[in-house]
Design a protein around this motif. Structure first.
Motif, PDB file in Angstrom:
ATOM      1  N   PRO A   8      22.478   8.193 -14.062  1.00 60.37           N
ATOM      2  CA  PRO A   8      23.466   8.913 -14.978  1.00 60.37           C
ATOM      3  C   PRO A   8      22.971   8.801 -16.451  1.00 60.37           C
ATOM      4  N   SER A   9      22.255   7.961 -16.857  1.00 55.36           N
ATOM      5  CA  SER A   9      21.740   7.926 -18.131  1.00 55.36           C
ATOM      6  C   SER A   9      20.599   8.794 -18.418  1.00 55.36           C
ATOM      7  N   TYR A  10      19.889   9.266 -17.314  1.00 60.11           N
ATOM      8  CA  TYR A  10      18.630   9.653 -17.518  1.00 60.11           C
ATOM      9  C   TYR A  10      18.379  11.067 -17.017  1.00 60.11           C
ATOM     10  N   ARG A  11      19.488  11.547 -16.205  1.00 60.25           N
ATOM     11  CA  ARG A  11      19.348  12.905 -15.514  1.00 60.25           C
ATOM     12  C   ARG A  11      19.273  13.869 -16.467  1.00 60.25           C
ATOM     13  N   HIS A  12      20.164  13.962 -17.656  1.00 61.65           N
ATOM     14  CA  HIS A  12      20.244  15.002 -18.606  1.00 61.65           C
ATOM     15  C   HIS A  12      18.913  15.268 -19.265  1.00 61.65           C
ATOM     16  N   MET A  13      17.861  14.358 -19.248  1.00 61.84           N
ATOM     17  CA  MET A  13      16.680  14.544 -19.765  1.00 61.84           C
ATOM     18  C   MET A  13      15.579  14.349 -18.855  1.00 61.84           C
ATOM     19  N   ALA A  14      15.840  14.409 -17.430  1.00 56.59           N
ATOM     20  CA  ALA A  14      14.947  14.206 -16.505  1.00 56.59           C
ATOM     21  C   ALA A  14      13.369  14.785 -16.509  1.00 56.59           C
ATOM     22  N   GLU A  15      13.874  16.220 -17.002  1.00 57.68           N
ATOM     23  CA  GLU A  15      12.574  16.912 -16.933  1.00 57.68           C
ATOM     24  C   GLU A  15      11.508  16.598 -18.291  1.00 57.68           C
ATOM     25  N   LYS A  16      11.890  15.614 -19.006  1.00 59.33           N
ATOM     26  CA  LYS A  16      11.167  14.995 -20.066  1.00 59.33           C
ATOM     27  C   LYS A  16      10.772  13.695 -19.973  1.00 59.33           C
ATOM     28  N   LEU A  17      11.008  12.987 -18.677  1.00 57.69           N
ATOM     29  CA  LEU A  17      10.478  11.833 -18.212  1.00 57.69           C
ATOM     30  C   LEU A  17       9.476  11.947 -17.203  1.00 57.69           C
ATOM     31  N   GLY A  18       8.787  10.839 -16.564  1.00 54.94           N
ATOM     32  CA  GLY A  18       8.137  10.897 -15.689  1.00 54.94           C
ATOM     33  C   GLY A  18       6.520  11.057 -15.823  1.00 54.94           C
ATOM     34  N   THR A  19       5.916  10.495 -14.969  1.00 54.43           N
ATOM     35  CA  THR A  19       4.433  10.605 -14.780  1.00 54.43           C
ATOM     36  C   THR A  19       3.843  12.071 -15.284  1.00 54.43           C
ATOM     37  N   PRO A  20       4.219  13.005 -14.512  1.00 53.89           N
ATOM     38  CA  PRO A  20       3.887  14.399 -14.770  1.00 53.89           C
ATOM     39  C   PRO A  20       4.035  14.609 -16.026  1.00 53.89           C
ATOM     40  N   HIS A  21       5.293  14.422 -16.602  1.00 58.57           N
ATOM     41  CA  HIS A  21       5.476  15.027 -18.150  1.00 58.57           C
ATOM     42  C   HIS A  21       4.546  14.375 -18.765  1.00 58.57           C
ATOM     43  N   LEU A  22       4.303  12.872 -18.806  1.00 58.11           N
ATOM     44  CA  LEU A  22       3.567  12.117 -19.772  1.00 58.11           C
ATOM     45  C   LEU A  22       2.100  12.804 -19.542  1.00 58.11           C
ATOM     46  N   GLN A  23       1.719  13.081 -18.450  1.00 58.64           N
ATOM     47  CA  GLN A  23       0.213  13.709 -18.485  1.00 58.64           C
ATOM     48  C   GLN A  23       0.042  15.201 -19.287  1.00 58.64           C
ATOM     49  N   ARG A  78       0.820  -1.260  -0.102  1.00 57.65           N
ATOM     50  CA  ARG A  78      -0.088  -0.113   0.073  1.00 57.65           C
ATOM     51  C   ARG A  78       0.922   1.121  -0.049  1.00 57.65           C
ATOM     52  N   LYS A  79       1.982   1.148  -0.717  1.00 55.25           N
ATOM     53  CA  LYS A  79       2.733   2.478  -0.951  1.00 55.25           C
ATOM     54  C   LYS A  79       2.067   3.488  -1.567  1.00 55.25           C
ATOM     55  N   ASP A  80       2.106   4.665  -1.090  1.00 51.96           N
ATOM     56  CA  ASP A  80       1.419   6.004  -1.237  1.00 51.96           C
ATOM     57  C   ASP A  80       1.917   6.247  -2.751  1.00 51.96           C
ATOM     58  N   ILE A  81       0.833   6.536  -3.768  1.00 52.37           N
ATOM     59  CA  ILE A  81       1.170   6.896  -4.930  1.00 52.37           C
ATOM     60  C   ILE A  81       2.081   8.236  -5.198  1.00 52.37           C
ATOM     61  N   ARG A  82       1.738   9.227  -4.187  1.00 54.65           N
ATOM     62  CA  ARG A  82       2.437  10.407  -4.201  1.00 54.65           C
ATOM     63  C   ARG A  82       4.088  10.310  -3.680  1.00 54.65           C
ATOM     64  N   ALA A  83       4.090   9.233  -2.751  1.00 56.88           N
ATOM     65  CA  ALA A  83       5.659   8.907  -2.466  1.00 56.88           C
ATOM     66  C   ALA A  83       6.269   7.886  -3.633  1.00 56.88           C
ATOM     67  N   ALA A  84       5.312   7.392  -4.421  1.00 55.43           N
ATOM     68  CA  ALA A  84       5.869   6.486  -5.469  1.00 55.43           C
ATOM     69  C   ALA A  84       6.409   7.613  -6.637  1.00 55.43           C
ATOM     70  N   LEU A  85       5.600   8.780  -6.814  1.00 57.79           N
ATOM     71  CA  LEU A  85       5.896   9.652  -7.820  1.00 57.79           C
ATOM     72  C   LEU A  85       7.117  10.544  -7.402  1.00 57.79           C
ATOM     73  N   GLY A  86       7.343  10.672  -6.138  1.00 56.75           N
ATOM     74  CA  GLY A  86       8.544  11.302  -5.637  1.00 56.75           C
ATOM     75  C   GLY A  86       9.685  10.405  -5.901  1.00 56.75           C
ATOM     76  N   ALA A  87       9.569   9.211  -5.816  1.00 54.58           N
ATOM     77  CA  ALA A  87      10.614   8.364  -6.121  1.00 54.58           C
ATOM     78  C   ALA A  87      10.998   8.093  -7.351  1.00 54.58           C
ATOM     79  N   GLU A  88      10.054   8.313  -8.336  1.00 54.70           N
ATOM     80  CA  GLU A  88      10.248   8.443  -9.619  1.00 54.70           C
ATOM     81  C   GLU A  88      10.949   9.412  -9.969  1.00 54.70           C
ATOM     82  N   LYS A  89      10.536  10.660  -9.446  1.00 56.45           N
ATOM     83  CA  LYS A  89      11.559  11.846  -9.746  1.00 56.45           C
ATOM     84  C   LYS A  89      13.032  11.710  -9.409  1.00 56.45           C
ATOM     85  N   ARG A  90      13.038  11.349  -8.188  1.00 57.63           N
ATOM     86  CA  ARG A  90      14.670  10.953  -7.603  1.00 57.63           C
ATOM     87  C   ARG A  90      15.347  10.112  -8.323  1.00 57.63           C
ATOM     88  N   PHE A  91      14.590   8.882  -9.023  1.00 55.09           N
ATOM     89  CA  PHE A  91      15.229   8.019  -9.952  1.00 55.09           C
ATOM     90  C   PHE A  91      15.665   8.532 -11.200  1.00 55.09           C
TER      91      PHE A  91
END
Length: 859
Positions: free
Chosen positions: A265-280, A247-260
């Motif tokens: 090292p392979s994704y941090r240069h394009m992190a602003e174009k990844l993740g669920t908020p950007h997909l929305q 029952r991990k909270d989705i808000r916490a999961a979204l924060g973990a996704e952003k930190r990931f």
């Protein structure tokens, strides 16, 4: 992101239209813009949708869980979070566990609990301050093998369901693929390629990036350099099964996704174009832009749909269900429309004339002039029995006297016995007309379906009247028969009389009407005498005249197949089973000769009984009579023990027989003329007058006029849905007209080389069980070097993902995948360290004397 407020408001309007279209009973051929989520089972589709909402609300489990399409409409709201279903109007679900339960129960209500699927969607609207306006359709995950109690053809069923959505031009495809599987074998991308070969509508989503093998990544896929899509890919990280179970909270999961993404090292240069908020945000923008791109076509379709609804909605605009004045007016209108409809169907007037089949007055006319005459002729009397009957009557009248003259009493007795036999077909004619009249009344009352009580009461009142008229008509028919029996008019101008009876011989078997050799009927019939295969037939064009039956290859009558003379031809009925599902009859010769090639009878059939009856009536006009119950065979009358040996009695029998035949022809003519007139007068005309003048009074006499005008629940719901749809169409068209067509939005990227998606995609073999990630960093076979160059020592794990390495080692230069985007030039191959010469396009093997020393493995 576009800043046009009108465009943002259009997505909720499209959602309203979607609800209205889903709930109406009409067939609306408008494909509204939406996003269909496609992927294999366990690809992470449900997790992506739950991340959008920020709540756990979708069913989970093993095997196929999503068994009906879920139309998920996300609506931005500042007043709280809740969900509502289209099938539970007015009920708000604030507990998202209840939403999950309702989805499962609604799925079971439609498909049962045996893992069956259904294409009928469930419409769920979620209001939340954490979502952007979106319309997504969650589809069942694609599978290949039936598990447990799943249907055997589950793969084909799911594929067909998905195709119903993704083949529509206004549907964007969200192709979800897991990163820990070979992307070239993605079921979602394969189907997207089938229905969207140009990649105009496909958006790629890569899930499970955190589950890839150590030392691998999907960098080149997310940068759209390997296996590119026109709209590109977006990576997301969903909760693991352990997180879900815990029952991990989705808000916490979204924060973990952003930190990931920020720490990788392979994704941090394009992190602003990844993740669920950007997909929305991307999906909101893509859907908004997609609506704008399809705006002219959609606007045209909506305008046409609103014009089609205008007339029907007009009467609903000022509708007041409980207004007594409205109910009285509506009753008058319904009865008036019922009366007009009945008259139009009987008289053949009005604009709504059926173009496919006969109905109403046309069917009654056919009964009068085809079915009824044929029924009369079918009553043709058995010759042998009739002559025996005449002989017995003559002898009984003579009694002990010799009897020198033919007794006229015998003639009257025989004629009366034959007239009585005509009563049955006359009554049958009344029954057939009554049945058709009831069908007409039921068809007319269908327009009252919105008021079921009024319709039922009107049917009862009118049906009762028709039954009364039917009884009265039968009484009149009986009276007509009694009139015929009461007085035998031997002075009729058409009667041959006793003076001519002994001399006039009548050919009763082949007698023809005086119609000349004119064509009586033409049409298509199936001929069954064309093949030795039982039940086979072939269709020909037949032309019937008074003397012959001719058939042709087609209706142009150029290729004549055969001519059959109608001399001594009779007609007999064929059983339906013999002609398969068709209705048929046969023609045969009374002289026991072949009528067509080596066949003793010609077998014909048609699709309906009405067509067969019409042809029988036409053959009757041509003098082809139906088969008698017992045909007289050659020599039967002379060899029969019942035949008299008295020549004088035989002459008297022949005289009476000719008189009976002459007089019965007069009676038949009278009956055929008067029975339709009686039926028309008593049944049809009086019913028309009753509907016009008395039905309304009978309805008011029941004393519950207000109750009669109560709407059915279905009609009330239909009216509300129609008005909702109409206003939604109107609002949508208004919003479209106010949209600034110059709105700047992200244009569609240029085409890319997506030929890598093909039917025969096979997994790329990667050692050590590594699949997608390594294959993502390996170029296609078409760009690999063909030279057997030695590879340098293997690099430590994770070397590919170090961002500070300026470039790959020289021996691996050929391994760089060429960029497939046509808008960017290929990057230069980096020089060797310490070398000043330019890098070759393809590395060459160094000379033996200049071969570099391979460094030793460190100890």
């Amino acid at each position: 992101m576009t800043t046009n407020i009108g465009m943002e408001q259009l997505i909720p309007l499209v959602n309203q239209l979607q609800d209205a279209f889903s709930h109406t009973g009409q067939q609306l051929n408008i494909d509204l813009p939406q996003i269909a989520v496609v992927g294999g089972q366990s690809a992470g589709k449900s997790s992506v949708l739950e991340n959008f909402v920020g709540k756990d609300f979708l069913p989970r489990g093993s095997g196929i869980v999503t068994r009906r399409p879920l139309v998920l409409q996300l609506m931005t709201s500042k007043t709280g979070e809740w969900g509502e279903f289209l099938h539970c109007k007015g009920k708000k679900f604030t507990d998202f566990n209840e939403i999950r339960k309702e989805i499962e129960e609604e799925t079971d209500r439609m498909t049962g609990s045996n893992k069956g699927i259904s294409p009928i969607p469930i419409n769920l609207r979620v209001h939340s301050p954490h979502v952007l306006n979106l319309t997504l359709v969650d589809l069942p995950g694609m599978t290949k093998v039936a598990v447990g109690d799943q249907p055997v053809d589950i793969e084909a069923q799911i594929r067909e369901m998905i195709l119903q959505f993704v083949t529509k031009e206004n549907c964007l495809i969200l192709a979800v693929s897991p990163a820990n599987a070979d992307l070239a074998n993605s079921d979602a991308l394969k189907m997207a390629k089938e229905v969207d070969p140009q990649g105009v509508r496909t958006i790629g989503v890569i899930t499970k990036l955190d589950l890839m093998d150590e030392g691998t990544d999907a960098k080149q896929i997310l940068e759209n350099k390997l296996l590119p899509l026109r709209r590109g890919y977006i990576g997301v990280v969903n909760r693991s099964q352990k997180d879900i179970d815990g029952r991990k909270d989705i808000r916490a999961a979204l924060g973990a996704e952003k930190r990931f993404f920020l720490s990788h090292p392979s994704y941090r240069h394009m992190a602003e174009k990844l993740g669920t908020p950007h997909l929305q945000k991307v999906l909101n923008q893509q859907l908004t832009n997609h609506i704008k791109d399809t705006l002219p076509t959609l606007q045209s379709k909506l305008q046409k749909q609103m014009m089609d609804m205008e007339k029907e909605v007009e009467e609903y605009k000022n509708y007041k269900p409980d207004d007594p004045g409205r109910k009285t007016k509506a009753m008058l209108q319904m009865i008036q429309a019922f009366n007009v409809s009945f008259e139009q169907l009987i008289e053949g007037t009005g604009a709504s004339i059926d173009t496919l089949e006969l109905s109403g007055g046309a069917k009654i006319n056919r009964i009068f002039h085809e079915r009824f005459p044929y029924e009369l002729v079918k009553m043709e009397f058995d010759e042998q029995s009739l002559r025996k009957e005449i002989s017995v009557v003559i002898q009984n009248i003579h009694a002990i006297r010799t009897g020198l003259f033919t007794p006229d009493t015998a003639f009257e007795e025989i004629v009366k016995s034959q007239i009585k036999k005509l009563k049955a077909p006359a009554i049958k004619c009344v029954d057939m007309v009554s049945t058709e009249l009831m069908n007409v009344l039921r068809k007319c009352s269908e327009k009252m379906s919105r008021y079921p009580m009024l319709r039922d009461e009107t049917d009862r009142v009118v049906s009762t009247h028709v039954r009364e008229r039917e009884s009265k008509t039968k009484q009149q028919v009986n009276l007509l028969m009694e009139c015929e029996l009461a007085y035998i008019n031997t002075n009729h101008e058409d009667f041959i009389g006793f003076a001519n009876a002994s001399q006039k011989g009548v050919d009763r078997g082949t007698k023809k009407k005086s119609v000349g050799n004119q064509v009586i009927r033409k049409g298509w019939l199936n001929l069954h005498n064309v093949s030795f295969i039982k039940g086979s037939s072939k269709e020909f064009w037949f032309a019937l005249s008074a003397e012959q039956l001719t058939w042709f290859k087609d209706d142009e009558e150029k290729d004549k197949k055969f001519i059959l003379s109608l001399e001594n031809i009779r007609l007999r009925d064929m059983e339906k089973g013999f002609m398969s599902s068709k209705f048929g009859f046969a023609l045969y010769s009374t002289e026991q000769r072949n009528v067509y090639k080596d066949y003793r009878q010609l077998e014909l059939s048609a699709e309906t009984q009405d067509v067969v009856d019409s042809w029988k009536a036409s053959f009757l006009r041509a003098g082809v009579y139906p088969e008698r119950t017992s045909e007289i065979k050659d020599g039967e009358s002379s060899g029969s023990p019942a035949a008299s040996l008295d020549p004088q009695l035989e002459r008297q029998v022949e005289t009476i027989r000719n008189l009976v035949d002459s007089y019965m022809a007069i009676v038949n003519k009278t009956i055929r003329d008067l029975i339709p007139k009686i039926i028309m007068t008593i049944m049809i005309n009086e019913t028309k007058e009753f509907i016009k003048t008395e039905v309304l009074a009978h309805l008011y006499s029941t004393g519950n006029g207000t109750d009669l005008m109560e709407e059915s629940a279905d009609e009330a719901e239909r009216r509300n849905t129609m008005l909702t749809m109409y206003h939604s169409l109107k609002d949508a068209l208004k919003a479209m007209s106010e949209i600034n067509t110059k709105t700047v939005h992200a244009s569609l990227p240029p085409p890319v080389d997506n030929s890598w998606i093909h039917e025969e995609s096979s997994p790329t073999h990667v050692p050590n069980g590594t699949s997608s990630s390594l294959s993502a960093n390996r170029p296609p076979s078409s760009v690999r070097s063909s030279s057997p160059a030695r590879r340098p020592p293997s690099r430590p794990a994770g070397a590919f993902s170090r961002s500070n390495v300026p470039g790959p080692p020289p021996s691996q230069a050929p391994s760089l995948p060429p960029p497939l985007m046509p808008t960017s030039a290929a990057p230069p191959i980096p020089n060797r360290p310490g070398s000043t010469r330019s890098a070759p396009s393809i590395p060459r093997r160094p000379a033996p004397g200049q071969r570099p020393t391979i460094p030793q493995r460190p100890t």
